[in-house]
Enzyme design. Structure first.
Site, mmCIF file in Angstrom:
data_model
loop_
_atom_site.group_PDB
_atom_site.id
_atom_site.type_symbol
_atom_site.label_atom_id
_atom_site.label_comp_id
_atom_site.label_asym_id
_atom_site.label_seq_id
_atom_site.Cartn_x
_atom_site.Cartn_y
_atom_site.Cartn_z
ATOM 1 N N GLU A 155 -55.692 -14.257 79.904
ATOM 2 C CA GLU A 155 -55.811 -13.756 78.522
ATOM 3 C C GLU A 155 -56.078 -14.848 77.485
ATOM 4 O O GLU A 155 -55.303 -15.050 76.550
ATOM 5 C CB GLU A 155 -54.542 -12.970 78.148
ATOM 6 C CG GLU A 155 -54.325 -11.754 79.033
ATOM 7 C CD GLU A 155 -52.913 -11.174 78.955
ATOM 8 O OE1 GLU A 155 -52.160 -11.535 78.043
ATOM 9 O OE2 GLU A 155 -52.558 -10.369 79.829
ATOM 10 N N GLU A 263 -53.995 -5.498 87.830
ATOM 11 C CA GLU A 263 -52.723 -5.013 87.237
ATOM 12 C C GLU A 263 -52.799 -3.520 86.928
ATOM 13 O O GLU A 263 -52.403 -3.067 85.855
ATOM 14 C CB GLU A 263 -52.408 -5.801 85.955
ATOM 15 C CG GLU A 263 -52.353 -7.294 86.148
ATOM 16 C CD GLU A 263 -51.944 -8.076 84.908
ATOM 17 O OE1 GLU A 263 -51.447 -7.470 83.939
ATOM 18 O OE2 GLU A 263 -52.123 -9.311 84.907
HETATM 19 O O1 G3I Z 1 -35.259 -11.652 82.807
HETATM 20 C C1 G3I Z 1 -34.847 -11.373 81.467
HETATM 21 C C2 G3I Z 1 -33.408 -10.932 81.448
HETATM 22 O O2 G3I Z 1 -32.602 -12.004 81.860
HETATM 23 C C3 G3I Z 1 -33.065 -10.475 80.020
HETATM 24 O O3 G3I Z 1 -31.772 -9.977 80.018
HETATM 25 C C4 G3I Z 1 -34.035 -9.394 79.546
HETATM 26 C C5 G3I Z 1 -33.768 -8.974 78.099
HETATM 27 O O4 G3I Z 1 -34.845 -8.188 77.612
HETATM 28 O O5 G3I Z 1 -35.334 -9.915 79.608
HETATM 29 C C6 G3I Z 1 -35.724 -10.285 80.917
HETATM 30 O O6 G3I Z 1 -37.016 -10.787 80.858
HETATM 31 C C7 G3I Z 1 -38.050 -9.850 80.641
HETATM 32 C C8 G3I Z 1 -39.016 -9.997 81.811
HETATM 33 O O7 G3I Z 1 -40.158 -9.174 81.585
HETATM 34 C C9 G3I Z 1 -38.389 -9.624 83.148
HETATM 35 O O8 G3I Z 1 -37.991 -8.292 83.130
HETATM 36 C C10 G3I Z 1 -38.754 -10.166 79.338
HETATM 37 O O9 G3I Z 1 -37.872 -9.865 78.264
HETATM 38 C C11 G3I Z 1 -40.022 -9.337 79.209
HETATM 39 O O10 G3I Z 1 -40.749 -9.763 78.053
HETATM 40 C C12 G3I Z 1 -40.888 -9.552 80.419
HETATM 41 O O11 G3I Z 1 -42.036 -8.737 80.281
HETATM 42 C C13 G3I Z 1 -43.105 -9.006 81.159
HETATM 43 C C14 G3I Z 1 -44.346 -9.419 80.349
HETATM 44 O O12 G3I Z 1 -45.477 -9.546 81.206
HETATM 45 C C15 G3I Z 1 -44.152 -10.747 79.647
HETATM 46 O O13 G3I Z 1 -44.048 -11.776 80.588
HETATM 47 C C16 G3I Z 1 -43.384 -7.740 81.946
HETATM 48 O O14 G3I Z 1 -42.278 -7.482 82.816
HETATM 49 C C17 G3I Z 1 -44.664 -7.893 82.761
HETATM 50 O O15 G3I Z 1 -45.002 -6.666 83.350
HETATM 51 C C18 G3I Z 1 -45.809 -8.332 81.853
HETATM 52 O O16 G3I Z 1 -46.942 -8.524 82.648
HETATM 53 C C19 G3I Z 1 -48.151 -8.826 81.925
HETATM 54 C C20 G3I Z 1 -48.937 -9.800 82.791
HETATM 55 O O17 G3I Z 1 -48.174 -10.948 83.061
HETATM 56 C C21 G3I Z 1 -50.268 -10.183 82.120
HETATM 57 N N1 G3I Z 1 -51.022 -8.983 81.765
HETATM 58 C C22 G3I Z 1 -50.314 -7.990 80.975
HETATM 59 C C23 G3I Z 1 -49.020 -7.583 81.676
HETATM 60 C C24 G3I Z 1 -48.281 -6.508 80.896
HETATM 61 O O18 G3I Z 1 -47.856 -6.990 79.652
#
Ligand code: G3I
Length: 350
Positions: A155, A263
């Site tokens: 991205e 994805e």
């Molecule tokens: O692991 C922590 C946990 O310790 C904490 O308590 C909790 C509180 O909200 O957050 C947890 O982390 C989260 C993580 O996912 C694991 O669940 C983050 O807040 C959350 O922002 C994160 O979101 C991920 C996002 O990327 C940002 O990295 C999504 O799961 C994931 O599906 C998403 O994937 C992205 C791809 O990498 C790139 N393309 C788009 C796609 C969707 O946004």
């Protein structure tokens, strides 16, 4: 007599259908026979032993390739400067090897989330280049020979910007050269891994897919080692033109790059969670899987989550959308699952 024969015949057909589904009843079974990579993004559920048995059982029986949804992002691997933590991805890779599955790597360069220590625009260009080089070299070398394809840069484009680049720390401090360098360093660390540029909202024709096409064509023209484009495919039900998607995939193929569907999910508005929507969703899944099966240049298809319970969409959309995957929260198979399985089984009989 005639009707007894008729009933007997129906019974025979039914029994043989049961046998077929017993033998060929998984996506993986058909995908393996077709030599097609079909997989799923693995959530943190994978690591939450001991209640992950069903999750892992379905992963290995239904899919032949995996990607970590979050565990291989820089914020997870190097949350503290200089301390590389490979424990989660290592266990995922051990599972994949034990079950004869491939692994995609996601991702080396991402705008958000990145570790706090890394997110520091006060660093000099030289210092940040060195950090990025060390990160890519360390991670790709650690997984040399074990990661089949890497999302090297994720991205990097924002078509609302006048120059078309997303304004990330990488761009702001290093300029667009960071993209070329990332591919070069990844290739040096593992010359056999396939290297991808991965992005969203550029699957069909339009400004975003033009920008992605121009970016990757530029990389190719400069002999940067890139192998393909990851089309994320976070779709909304009823909003994708699959003919245009095919045209876009064809133009990428024409410049010698692979495509991968990296994805995939097809989300539904919360007000439309009903059987009719699930049938429409099954039809759209069939169209995209059909595109994938008919295109030798499209080398992988991954769903972004195993079940609707492990999807990023409800949280991100504040529960206005969801149900985008092929299994329900309770792991039951949705119409989308069966439409894909039937298509794969039909392809195997051709
Ligand atoms: O692991 C922590 C946990 O310790 C904490 O308590 C909790 C509180 O909200 O957050 C947890 O982390 C989260 C993580 O996912 C694991 O669940 C983050 O807040 C959350 O922002 C994160 O979101 C991920 C996002 O990327 C940002 O990295 C999504 O799961 C994931 O599906 C998403 O994937 C992205 C791809 O990498 C790139 N393309 C788009 C796609 C969707 O946004």
């Amino acid at each position: 007599m005639k009707s007894i024969t008729h009933i007997f015949f129906i019974l025979l057909v039914f029994i043989s259908a049961c046998n077929v589904s017993a033998q060929d009843g998984t996506i993986r079974n058909s995908a393996d026979k077709l030599h097609k990579n079909i997989g799923v993004a693995v959530s943190n559920k994978f690591f939450t032993f001991p209640d992950n048995h069903e999750y892992k059982t379905i992963l290995k029986s239904e899919f032949n390739i995996l990607v970590a949804e979050n565990a291989m992002k820089p914020s997870s691997i190097e949350s503290v400067r200089g301390e590389f933590n490979f424990s989660k991805p290592d266990s995922l890779i051990a599972f994949a090897i034990a079950n004869n599955m491939k692994v995609r790597g996601h991702c080396l360069v991402i705008s958000r989330p990145i570790s706090n220590w890394m997110d520091n625009e006060q660093m000099t260009r030289e210092e940040l280049f060195a950090i990025l080089k060390e990160y890519i070299t360390t991670v790709v070398s650690h997984y040399k020979g074990k990661i089949y394809a890497w999302d090297v840069v994720n991205e990097a484009i924002n078509i609302k910007e006048t120059d078309g680049y997303r304004k990330t720390i990488w761009y702001n401090v290093l300029g667009p050269q960071y993209i070329d360098s990332a591919f070069v360093w990844a290739h040096q660390a593992d010359p056999n891994a396939l290297l991808f540029y991965n992005d969203n909202s550029g699957e069909t024709l339009g400004g975003k897919s033009d920008a992605i096409f121009n970016l990757v064509k530029g990389l190719k023209d400069r002999n940067i080692p890139i192998d393909g484009v990851g089309l994320q495919c976070h779709f909304k039900l009823g909003q994708t033109n699959f003919e245009e998607m095919k045209k876009n995939m064809d133009r990428i193929a024409a410049i010698g790059l692979q495509t991968q569907i990296t994805e995939l999910d097809i989300s539904i508005p919360q007000s439309m969670f009903n059987e009719d929507s699930y049938k429409k969703q099954a039809e759209e899944y069939k169209q995209i899987v059909s595109l994938f099966l008919n295109d030798k240049n499209c080398t992988c298809l991954l769903f972004w989550g195993l079940t609707d319970g492990f999807s990023w969409i409800p949280k991100k959309s504040k529960n206005t959308r969801g149900k985008g995957l092929i299994l329900s929260e309770d792991y039951s198979k949705k119409p989308a699952y069966y439409s894909i399985l039937n298509l794969l089984q039909e392809s195997n009989t051709k």
